[in-house]
Design a protein around this motif. Structure first.
Motif, PDB file in Angstrom:
ATOM      1  N   VAL A 225       6.837  -9.763   1.820  1.00 54.30           N
ATOM      2  CA  VAL A 225       7.842  -8.688   1.851  1.00 54.30           C
ATOM      3  C   VAL A 225       7.451  -7.792   3.022  1.00 54.30           C
ATOM      4  O   VAL A 225       6.422  -7.115   2.966  1.00 54.30           O
ATOM      5  N   THR A 226       8.254  -7.781   4.089  1.00 55.36           N
ATOM      6  CA  THR A 226       7.786  -7.128   5.304  1.00 55.36           C
ATOM      7  C   THR A 226       8.918  -6.644   6.198  1.00 55.36           C
ATOM      8  O   THR A 226      10.036  -7.157   6.130  1.00 55.36           O
TER       9      THR A 226
ATOM     10  N   ASP B 104       0.797  -1.220   0.000  1.00 57.38           N
ATOM     11  CA  ASP B 104       0.000   0.000   0.000  1.00 57.38           C
ATOM     12  C   ASP B 104       0.838   1.282   0.000  1.00 57.38           C
ATOM     13  O   ASP B 104       0.294   2.377  -0.118  1.00 57.38           O
ATOM     14  N   GLN B 105       2.153   1.151   0.133  1.00 56.75           N
ATOM     15  CA  GLN B 105       3.050   2.308   0.051  1.00 56.75           C
ATOM     16  C   GLN B 105       3.520   2.452  -1.403  1.00 56.75           C
ATOM     17  O   GLN B 105       4.298   1.638  -1.892  1.00 56.75           O
ATOM     18  N   GLU B 106       3.016   3.482  -2.088  1.00 54.76           N
ATOM     19  CA  GLU B 106       3.254   3.604  -3.529  1.00 54.76           C
ATOM     20  C   GLU B 106       4.737   3.640  -3.875  1.00 54.76           C
ATOM     21  O   GLU B 106       5.170   2.955  -4.817  1.00 54.76           O
TER      22      GLU B 106
ATOM     23  N   TRP C 179      -3.127  -4.316  -7.139  1.00 58.09           N
ATOM     24  CA  TRP C 179      -2.430  -4.521  -5.874  1.00 58.09           C
ATOM     25  C   TRP C 179      -3.373  -4.458  -4.679  1.00 58.09           C
ATOM     26  O   TRP C 179      -3.088  -5.019  -3.624  1.00 58.09           O
ATOM     27  N   GLN C 180      -4.520  -3.804  -4.829  1.00 53.09           N
ATOM     28  CA  GLN C 180      -5.516  -3.792  -3.767  1.00 53.09           C
ATOM     29  C   GLN C 180      -6.061  -5.208  -3.578  1.00 53.09           C
ATOM     30  O   GLN C 180      -6.274  -5.929  -4.565  1.00 53.09           O
TER      31      GLN C 180
ATOM     32  N   GLN D 185      -2.209  -2.262   4.841  1.00 46.31           N
ATOM     33  CA  GLN D 185      -3.233  -1.533   5.588  1.00 46.31           C
ATOM     34  C   GLN D 185      -4.444  -1.251   4.705  1.00 46.31           C
ATOM     35  O   GLN D 185      -4.695  -0.133   4.257  1.00 46.31           O
ATOM     36  N   ARG D 186      -5.166  -2.313   4.459  1.00 47.32           N
ATOM     37  CA  ARG D 186      -6.400  -2.234   3.685  1.00 47.32           C
ATOM     38  C   ARG D 186      -7.468  -3.029   4.429  1.00 47.32           C
ATOM     39  O   ARG D 186      -7.343  -3.271   5.617  1.00 47.32           O
ATOM     40  N   GLU D 187      -8.542  -3.440   3.727  1.00 50.70           N
ATOM     41  CA  GLU D 187      -9.620  -4.155   4.406  1.00 50.70           C
ATOM     42  C   GLU D 187      -9.147  -5.480   5.001  1.00 50.70           C
ATOM     43  O   GLU D 187      -9.725  -5.982   5.970  1.00 50.70           O
ATOM     44  N   ILE D 188      -8.099  -6.049   4.424  1.00 57.68           N
ATOM     45  CA  ILE D 188      -7.455  -7.238   4.978  1.00 57.68           C
ATOM     46  C   ILE D 188      -5.947  -7.059   4.862  1.00 57.68           C
ATOM     47  O   ILE D 188      -5.470  -6.291   4.025  1.00 57.68           O
TER      48      ILE D 188
END
Length: 249
Positions: free
Chosen positions: A86-87, A8-10, A37-38, A62-65
């Motif tokens: 990737v974290t 979610d980080q562009e 990607w969503q 950091q999205r709905e899931i």
């Protein structure tokens, strides 16, 4: 093989796109990078079938899931797909195991934007994926995969006895050694996947697996299959099968 990069980080996602595609090209992967990607968009693309695909997922998406939950849903549609987390959250690795997402690997974000340290991690994971792809391709049996409504159907070609067009409808009946299925697909569309093994596709309303043919009565126009079905054709139509057999002699 489709490749998904979900972050979610562009800025990070675009950098990952560049790094990962360069390594895929270097290792001569045959792939398509999907822009989705969503989570909802990724799942919509995966539901269309195909695979195994390759997924690079941020665990703390950091999205709905989050990434772990997304991987779990992906497994419903692509059980053989390759999930790579990737974290920056190494402490969440045990959760990926308890969720039974069977990840192929982990890449730490600690070295994000440092190619000299990050690229070797990507290379290591992709080399594992490449080896497993080779194994899958060697062991995989040819299949027919169709989506009809909410049904995703995958059948081994060797188990298909014949396919029959349902007249008046854009529907086909697929008869296997164990049961039959009615799918909302044109028979000609299905025939495009029936190229392996010994399928005879020259009849307008049928596709026959010749491995399941027991007898052919060319005079009466009757083909007996090993599931005890007897298919009837006009003499003019069944001549097509006779001509095929003559070419095989």
């Amino acid at each position: 093989m489709k490749v998904f990069i979900s972050d979610d980080q562009e800025q990070q996602r675009l950098w990952l796109n560049d790094i990962i595609t360069k390594q895929l090209d270097a290792l001569h992967f045959n792939y398509e990078l999907v822009s989705a990607w969503q989570p909802a968009d990724v799942l919509a693309a995966v539901k269309n079938g195909g695979g195994p695909n390759l997924y690079f997922l941020d665990i703390v998406l950091q999205r709905e899931i989050n990434g772990i939950q997304l991987a779990s849903k992906i497994r419903d549609y692509d059980p053989d797909g390759f999930v790579v987390y990737v974290t920056i959250r190494d402490d969440m690795m045990p959760e990926t195991l308890s969720a039974m997402t069977t990840p192929t690997g982990f890449i730490s974000k600690a070295n994000m934007f440092d190619e000299t340290k990050f690229v070797p991690q990507v290379q290591q994971v992709l080399e594992v994926v490449k080896k497993r792809l080779v194994t899958l391709e060697r062991s995989a049996e040819p299949t027919l995969t169709l989506r009809s409504g909410v049904l995703l159907l995958t059948l081994k070609l060797k188990d298909i006895v014949y396919c029959e067009k349902v007249h008046g409808l854009r529907t086909t009946r697929i008869v296997t050694t164990s049961q039959s299925y009615v799918v909302h697909k044109n028979l000609n569309t299905i025939k495009q996947q029936l190229t392996a093994m010994r399928f005879f596709n020259e009849f307008q309303s049928y596709a026959l697996n010749l491995e399941h043919v027991i007898t052919v009565d060319f005079n009466k126009g009757v083909i007996s299959m090993d599931n005890r079905d007897h298919l009837t054709f006009s003499r003019g139509t069944i001549k097509k099968l006779k001509a095929y057999y003559q070419t095989q002699e």
